[in-house]
Design a protein around this motif. Structure first.
Motif, short mmCIF file in Angstrom:
data_model
loop_
_atom_site.label_atom_id
_atom_site.label_comp_id
_atom_site.label_asym_id
_atom_site.label_seq_id
_atom_site.Cartn_x
_atom_site.Cartn_y
_atom_site.Cartn_z
N MET B 1 0.85 -1.20 0.00
CA MET B 1 0.00 0.00 0.00
C MET B 1 0.88 1.24 0.00
SD MET B 1 -2.86 1.49 0.04
CE MET B 1 -3.56 -0.13 -0.16
N SER B 2 1.06 1.82 -1.17
CA SER B 2 1.93 2.99 -1.27
C SER B 2 1.35 4.17 -0.50
CB SER B 2 2.14 3.37 -2.73
OG SER B 2 0.89 3.47 -3.39
N ASP B 3 0.12 4.55 -0.80
CA ASP B 3 -0.46 5.70 -0.12
C ASP B 3 -1.93 5.41 0.16
OD1 ASP B 3 -1.44 8.05 0.81
OD2 ASP B 3 -0.89 9.25 -0.94
N TRP B 4 -2.21 5.26 1.44
CA TRP B 4 -3.58 4.85 1.79
C TRP B 4 -4.60 5.95 1.52
CZ3 TRP B 4 -5.83 7.95 5.36
CH2 TRP B 4 -4.95 8.69 6.21
N ARG B 5 -4.14 7.17 1.32
CA ARG B 5 -5.09 8.26 1.03
C ARG B 5 -5.52 8.26 -0.43
NH1 ARG B 5 -2.02 10.91 5.05
NH2 ARG B 5 -3.35 11.85 6.66
N ASP B 6 -4.73 7.62 -1.25
CA ASP B 6 -4.99 7.63 -2.69
C ASP B 6 -5.62 6.32 -3.13
OD1 ASP B 6 -5.02 8.34 -5.34
OD2 ASP B 6 -2.98 7.56 -5.68
N PHE B 7 -6.79 6.40 -3.73
CA PHE B 7 -7.44 5.17 -4.19
C PHE B 7 -7.21 4.92 -5.67
CE2 PHE B 7 -9.30 5.29 -0.10
CZ PHE B 7 -9.70 3.99 0.18
N GLY B 8 -6.96 5.95 -6.40
CA GLY B 8 -6.72 5.75 -7.83
C GLY B 8 -7.92 5.16 -8.52
N PRO B 9 -7.79 4.89 -9.81
CA PRO B 9 -8.91 4.28 -10.53
C PRO B 9 -9.18 2.89 -9.99
CG PRO B 9 -6.92 4.30 -11.89
CD PRO B 9 -6.59 5.08 -10.65
N ASP B 10 -10.40 2.49 -10.07
CA ASP B 10 -10.71 1.16 -9.52
C ASP B 10 -10.08 0.08 -10.39
OD1 ASP B 10 -12.55 -0.06 -11.51
OD2 ASP B 10 -13.76 1.70 -11.05
N THR B 11 -9.95 -1.08 -9.83
CA THR B 11 -9.29 -2.18 -10.52
C THR B 11 -10.30 -3.22 -11.01
OG1 THR B 11 -9.05 -3.37 -8.47
CG2 THR B 11 -7.27 -1.88 -9.07
N LEU B 12 -11.54 -2.76 -11.18
CA LEU B 12 -12.59 -3.71 -11.55
C LEU B 12 -12.43 -4.18 -12.99
CD1 LEU B 12 -15.63 -1.85 -9.99
CD2 LEU B 12 -14.46 -3.87 -9.09
N SER B 13 -12.73 -5.43 -13.20
CA SER B 13 -12.80 -5.95 -14.57
C SER B 13 -13.98 -5.28 -15.27
CB SER B 13 -13.01 -7.46 -14.55
OG SER B 13 -14.27 -7.76 -14.04
N PRO B 14 -13.95 -5.18 -16.58
CA PRO B 14 -15.05 -4.51 -17.29
C PRO B 14 -16.43 -5.05 -16.92
CG PRO B 14 -13.25 -4.92 -18.79
CD PRO B 14 -12.87 -5.58 -17.49
N PRO B 15 -16.61 -6.35 -16.88
CA PRO B 15 -17.96 -6.81 -16.52
C PRO B 15 -18.35 -6.37 -15.12
CG PRO B 15 -16.62 -8.64 -17.33
CD PRO B 15 -15.70 -7.47 -17.19
N HIS B 72 -6.70 -0.34 2.88
CA HIS B 72 -6.41 1.08 3.10
C HIS B 72 -6.53 1.44 4.57
CE1 HIS B 72 -6.13 2.93 -1.03
NE2 HIS B 72 -6.45 1.67 -1.31
N SER B 73 -7.49 0.85 5.22
CA SER B 73 -7.67 1.16 6.64
C SER B 73 -6.48 0.67 7.46
CB SER B 73 -8.95 0.50 7.15
OG SER B 73 -10.07 1.11 6.55
N GLU B 74 -6.05 -0.53 7.16
CA GLU B 74 -4.90 -1.06 7.90
C GLU B 74 -3.67 -0.18 7.69
OE1 GLU B 74 -4.26 -5.22 6.91
OE2 GLU B 74 -4.56 -5.65 9.05
N ALA B 75 -3.46 0.19 6.42
CA ALA B 75 -2.30 1.04 6.12
C ALA B 75 -2.41 2.37 6.85
CB ALA B 75 -2.19 1.24 4.62
N ALA B 76 -3.64 2.89 6.90
CA ALA B 76 -3.85 4.19 7.55
C ALA B 76 -3.49 4.11 9.02
CB ALA B 76 -5.30 4.63 7.37
N VAL B 77 -3.95 3.04 9.66
CA VAL B 77 -3.68 2.90 11.10
C VAL B 77 -2.18 2.70 11.34
CG1 VAL B 77 -4.03 1.38 13.08
CG2 VAL B 77 -5.98 2.03 11.65
N GLU B 78 -1.61 1.84 10.53
CA GLU B 78 -0.18 1.57 10.68
C GLU B 78 0.63 2.85 10.51
OE1 GLU B 78 2.58 -1.91 8.74
OE2 GLU B 78 0.36 -2.08 8.61
N ASP B 79 0.22 3.62 9.51
CA ASP B 79 0.91 4.86 9.17
C ASP B 79 0.89 5.85 10.35
OD1 ASP B 79 2.22 6.72 7.46
OD2 ASP B 79 0.28 7.70 7.07
#
Lengths: 203, 203, 203, 203
Positions: B1-15, B72-79
């Motif tokens: 998890m590089s940056d837990w504040r950044d979600f970026g584009p989703d990684t969903l498959s097209p369907p 993201h939550s785990e990374a946030a807490v750890e951070d």
DNA sequence: CATGAATGAGGCTTCATTCAT
DNA sequence: CATGAATGAAGCCTCATTCAT
């Protein structure tokens, strides 16, 4: 409106109550007219004798609920007299109590907006907006009077409203918290959100 | 998890992304397989090539979303290191950001629990519970450390969680509020709810 | 159009032929989609795979029939060359033969106009009108050439047309009259209606 | 029968007249009992007070019409005395006038034969056959007397009958043609069909 | 006659899903 | 992956009809 804190048993017709149960459990599209009829102890055409369509049932359900909420909210504000803080607190309390006493109606109304036909939805949105405006108004009045310290009344109103709406999705009358508990906690949250002082009625 | 504040584009498959759009608009039961296939630019059998059933699509959607939130939550807490207040605030921030960056996923997940088959639902509930537990834990830690004054951590956690979930139903990236605005306001609300001091990071 | 006197087997798709049988027997509203599916040897959704609605089936049926009639009628007139009498007689013959060879289509088309949706009906009426206009034109041409003595070509055209349409409600291929018999009698009637001379082809 | 040429206002009971309007517009299967009741200004049970079933309404409607036609036709023939030509012409005229004065009844009767229950249908067919036989008889009498030159009286009778029936589907009292116009034209057509001379009553 | 309530059967249509090609 | 065809089950709704009042 004798007592805005008391909602009493709902005034739904049997078919409407049946539909409420089924909508709450399965959602509008997940609920079939047959399920509703069965829950109501009616045949399918028997149900249609009372309501012209599935959509009309949803409309009646949502409309009734919003009317009831509005009546109680108005009475709550009026009951508070001129004090901005009391007006705000009464309004929040009526919101919270509505979402406990009419949790299914509130849940369905908030959840099935996308299932409403345009006309029904528009009406519902108008009702929600006027309800929301009431809340915003009391917050602004409190800010003006110096009782609240709140930079974004609109956001606070939305948050408080959302918080009260969410009650309907977890509160159960036979759960660990009494209605008074829930009211107390949400009044506490709400006061914090508008930057109210410690609360003259105690915490 | 590089940056837990950044979600970026989703990684969903097209369907999956197509299904998300359709579920968000019409609800699970209001959406048909054909709608999803069309939105995905696939034929119906083509869609079934990727997912075994409509239910499997919902499951994949919800599961992905909850995993992402959890990461993201785990990374946030750890951070946040060891400071209870920072841990709490980072966690709330990650919640808020998730419900903005993944509003449709969050909305569908919270709305369609009743449409999930038992197995899928149980899994989802477990994920939610563990997420909720994280929040409760940070609050309790803050209470223990004396940073928070909160009599009912469980209720506060639920309220904060509800508040963040509700973001997904109104926030729009192109709306009047920036994501940072929303985060700031909700951090403010959340601090108030746990009885935090004025907030060491400013208000 | 190889031979306008010969209609050959119809070119209806199996579902359309099934619908034709059922519509002819029970009428549009008296025919259920289940009857049609059964007659077609299909399941109900199987039928819907081929046609989008009951109304679309009716539209396809009527449209096909009118197209076929128009093609044969045009060929018949063209085949007659420049002689007004021959043009008229060929047109009447093609009308009569159509109402025998496609009696069910013709019957349904003339009987179910009120069951058509506005768009379908308008299209059908336009087709009928253009067909009717052809007949009127040949009569007027015969009057102009001095071959016919007919004071009201429009009324004669309507009567001749009605007479031919009515064939579809009683003619049976295995009945006492051959198709040639029917043609001969109706040519005779038609000549009388337009005040033609004894008929150069004999009676 | 005072004057067989005059049909006067129909003698239908209000419910029957309502049913006629609705059947004519939508067809038997396309018409619902509720439509009829509404058109009649009655409640549904009120309608059932007058007629035992939808089928009974159709039967009454058709039966009344055929009786009326038969009465007028008999009077027309009787009125003609012994002259075969006059008998034929009066009968055709009564047919034409009936299909104008009672166009809806005639249209429904001819259109909804397939919607009648067996008993009703058999009765109706018997009435039609006896009507048709009258026409055939007058033609044959004219042939026997040497007034007509007609090789196929049965076919001529059917054609004349069909032609008169078709009047009901286009004639409107407020249209361009008067009833007398229509009678004149159809007498002309009919004479031509049976090979009558120029017509002693003028053309 | 009206009102109001009711119903079994069936109307048209769409559902999620599958299979052969 | 697409096309095309198919289906059992079920969707919402309306049918003709009845009965109590």
């Amino acid at each position: 409106m004798s007592d805005w804190r008391d909602f009493g048993p709902d005034t739904l017709s049997p078919p409407l109550r049946a539909a409420l149960v089924v909508f709450a459990r399965h959602g509008y599209h997940g609920a079939s007219i047959r399920m509703i009829a069965e829950e109501a102890g009616l045949s399918v055409p028997g149900l249609y004798h009372h309501y012209r369509s599935k959509q009309a049932i949803l409309a009646a359900l949502v409309d009734t609920a919003m009317d009831e909420l509005f009546e109680h909210s108005e009475a709550a504000v009026e009951d508070a007299g001129g004090d901005p803080v009391a007006r705000f607190e009464n309004l929040v309390e009526s919101l919270a109590r509505f979402h406990m006493a009419r949790s299914d109606q509130a849940f369905v109304a908030s959840t099935e907006m996308r299932s409403m036909d345009p006309g029904v939805r528009d009406h519902h949105i108008a009702q929600r907006d006027s309800q929301q405006a009431m809340l915003e108004d009391t917050i602004r009045a409190g800010v003006d009077s110096g009782d609240f310290a709140c930079e974004h009344p609109e956001d606070a109103a939305r948050a408080i409203s959302s918080l009260c709406v969410s009650i309907s999705s977890w509160y159960r009358p036979d759960g660990p918290l009494t209605a008074d508990d829930v009211v107390a906690r949400h009044l506490h949250f709400a006061r914090g959100m508008v930057g109210a002082g410690p609360g003259r009625r105690g915490r």
